[in-house]
Design an enzyme around this catalytic site. Structure first.
Site, short mmCIF file in Angstrom:
data_model
loop_
_atom_site.label_atom_id
_atom_site.label_comp_id
_atom_site.label_asym_id
_atom_site.label_seq_id
_atom_site.Cartn_x
_atom_site.Cartn_y
_atom_site.Cartn_z
N HIS A 47 -31.76 8.69 -11.65
CA HIS A 47 -30.92 8.60 -10.79
C HIS A 47 -29.15 8.32 -11.48
O HIS A 47 -28.93 7.51 -12.29
CB HIS A 47 -30.74 8.32 -9.69
CG HIS A 47 -30.60 6.69 -9.86
ND1 HIS A 47 -31.93 6.18 -9.49
CD2 HIS A 47 -30.02 6.24 -8.85
CE1 HIS A 47 -31.48 4.84 -9.74
NE2 HIS A 47 -30.25 4.57 -8.61
N HIS B 275 -26.72 5.81 -11.51
CA HIS B 275 -26.83 5.15 -10.47
C HIS B 275 -26.07 3.64 -11.79
O HIS B 275 -27.19 4.21 -13.09
CB HIS B 275 -26.77 4.03 -9.98
CG HIS B 275 -26.77 4.59 -8.13
ND1 HIS B 275 -27.83 4.02 -7.27
CD2 HIS B 275 -25.54 5.47 -7.56
CE1 HIS B 275 -27.24 4.61 -5.95
NE2 HIS B 275 -26.30 5.25 -6.29
N ASP C 154 -26.26 0.88 -12.56
CA ASP C 154 -26.82 0.24 -12.95
C ASP C 154 -28.36 0.86 -13.24
O ASP C 154 -29.12 0.01 -14.68
CB ASP C 154 -27.63 -1.22 -12.17
CG ASP C 154 -28.40 -0.46 -11.42
OD1 ASP C 154 -27.92 0.56 -10.82
OD2 ASP C 154 -28.74 -1.11 -10.17
N HIS C 155 -28.78 1.74 -14.15
CA HIS C 155 -29.43 3.21 -14.63
C HIS C 155 -29.18 3.14 -15.61
O HIS C 155 -30.31 3.70 -16.41
CB HIS C 155 -29.72 3.59 -13.73
CG HIS C 155 -30.83 3.54 -12.29
ND1 HIS C 155 -32.10 2.95 -12.33
CD2 HIS C 155 -30.34 1.78 -11.40
CE1 HIS C 155 -32.62 2.04 -11.54
NE2 HIS C 155 -31.92 1.67 -10.58
N HIS D 51 -32.18 8.09 -1.76
CA HIS D 51 -31.71 6.70 -2.60
C HIS D 51 -29.33 7.70 -2.97
O HIS D 51 -29.01 6.63 -3.11
CB HIS D 51 -32.07 6.24 -3.24
CG HIS D 51 -31.25 5.21 -3.85
ND1 HIS D 51 -30.66 4.08 -3.76
CD2 HIS D 51 -30.43 4.99 -5.57
CE1 HIS D 51 -29.78 3.49 -4.47
NE2 HIS D 51 -29.50 3.92 -5.72
N ASP E 231 -35.04 4.21 -7.88
CA ASP E 231 -34.75 3.45 -6.78
C ASP E 231 -35.19 3.91 -5.56
O ASP E 231 -34.43 3.66 -4.13
CB ASP E 231 -32.75 2.90 -6.95
CG ASP E 231 -32.92 2.08 -7.61
OD1 ASP E 231 -33.40 1.70 -8.37
OD2 ASP E 231 -31.46 1.94 -7.97
N HIS F 244 -36.08 -2.40 -9.57
CA HIS F 244 -35.56 -3.59 -9.64
C HIS F 244 -36.69 -4.52 -9.06
O HIS F 244 -37.77 -4.45 -8.93
CB HIS F 244 -34.92 -3.63 -8.29
CG HIS F 244 -33.12 -3.18 -8.02
ND1 HIS F 244 -32.30 -3.83 -8.67
CD2 HIS F 244 -32.90 -1.77 -8.16
CE1 HIS F 244 -31.19 -2.50 -8.91
NE2 HIS F 244 -31.47 -1.68 -8.87
#
Ligand SMILES: [Zn+2]
Length: 257
Positions: free
Chosen positions: A55, A57, A59-60, A114, A131, A169
């Protein structure tokens, strides 16, 4: 069977490297940061053959441009309905992703909730769930509805019990503390929490998780269990009509736990 390697990144993210035992080829999953994954590829002597994105985001995908520059020419798979700069192959539910160097075909599953276009990959005994599903919990519902998220989780829960879940995570201890608040009488949960605490105390990741353990201990996959439903109804102060209402109540509860 693929071997997943968890690479810690940012504050509590995991970037995953998947390799086939005995071969140097590897797939890189959700490179939120470039430095740690490039260092891990070098220290394990791996040769990246593909990059998989779940996805959009940051942080990915924050390290994607630098990682792709480092390993030029390898395909970058990502969700068909999300804008991720650097993705070369956009895929969605029902598609397959072949990584010949790993001798593996991944099935792509749509897992909205998400994010609206979140996807998961399942292949070689491994589930890349980003996530959506976490060890002992699930992701926040940012762009979809509780019903979509519950449906996405049900799709993942239907995979074989011995599937290794690789999530984005290290949230396990917090998730299991919440699970205990929901289901204080679940002995398997108490035992899992004890093991997870020992693993963290030793400085190791608690993931990948085994999907069968999620069925036994993850409240978000247990919305049909009488004890979980009773806890959600006590929290809501009313009777809940169905499993989606139970899920939505648990998710709200967890947001402020
Ligand atoms: Zn996310």
């Amino acid at each position: 069977m693929l071997e997943p390697i968890a690479v810690p990144a940012l504050s509590d993210n995991y970037i995953w490297l998947l390799r086939a035992p005995g071969h140097p080829a590897a797939a890189i999953v959700d490179p939120g940061e470039a430095g740690p994954v490039i260092a891990a590829v070098e220290s394990h002597g791996l040769e990246p053959a593909a990059i998989l994105i779940t996805h959009h985001h940051g942080d990915h995908v924050g390290g994607l441009a630098e990682v792709a520059r480092c390993y030029p020419g390898i395909p970058v798979y990502g969700p068909a309905t999300e804008e991720v700069h650097g993705v070369t192959q956009r895929v969605g539910g029902g598609d397959t992703v072949d990584v010949p160097a790993l001798d593996t075909r991944f099935e792509v599953l749509d897992t909205p909730g998400h994010t609206a276009g979140h996807i998961a990959y399942f292949g070689g005994g491994v589930l890349l769930c980003g996530d959506t599903l976490f060890a002992g919990g699930c992701g926040r519902v940012f762009e979809g509805t509780a019903a979509q998220m519950a449906d996405s989780l049900a799709r993942l829960a239907a995979l074989p019990d011995d599937t290794l879940g690789c999530c984005g995570h290290e949230y396990t201890l917090k998730n299991l503390a919440f699970a205990r608040a929901v289901e204080p009488g679940n002995d398997l949960l108490t035992e899992r929490e004890r093991r997870a605490q020992a693993t963290r105390d030793a400085g190791h990741p608690t993931v990948p998780f085994r999907l069968g353990d999620e069925h036994d201990t993850n409240p978000f996959l247990r919305c049909d269990e009488p004890a979980v439903r009773a806890a959600a109804e006590a929290r809501a102060g009313r009777t809940l009509d169905d499993a989606v209402a139970v899920f939505a109540t648990l998710r709200e509860w967890k947001n402020s736990f």
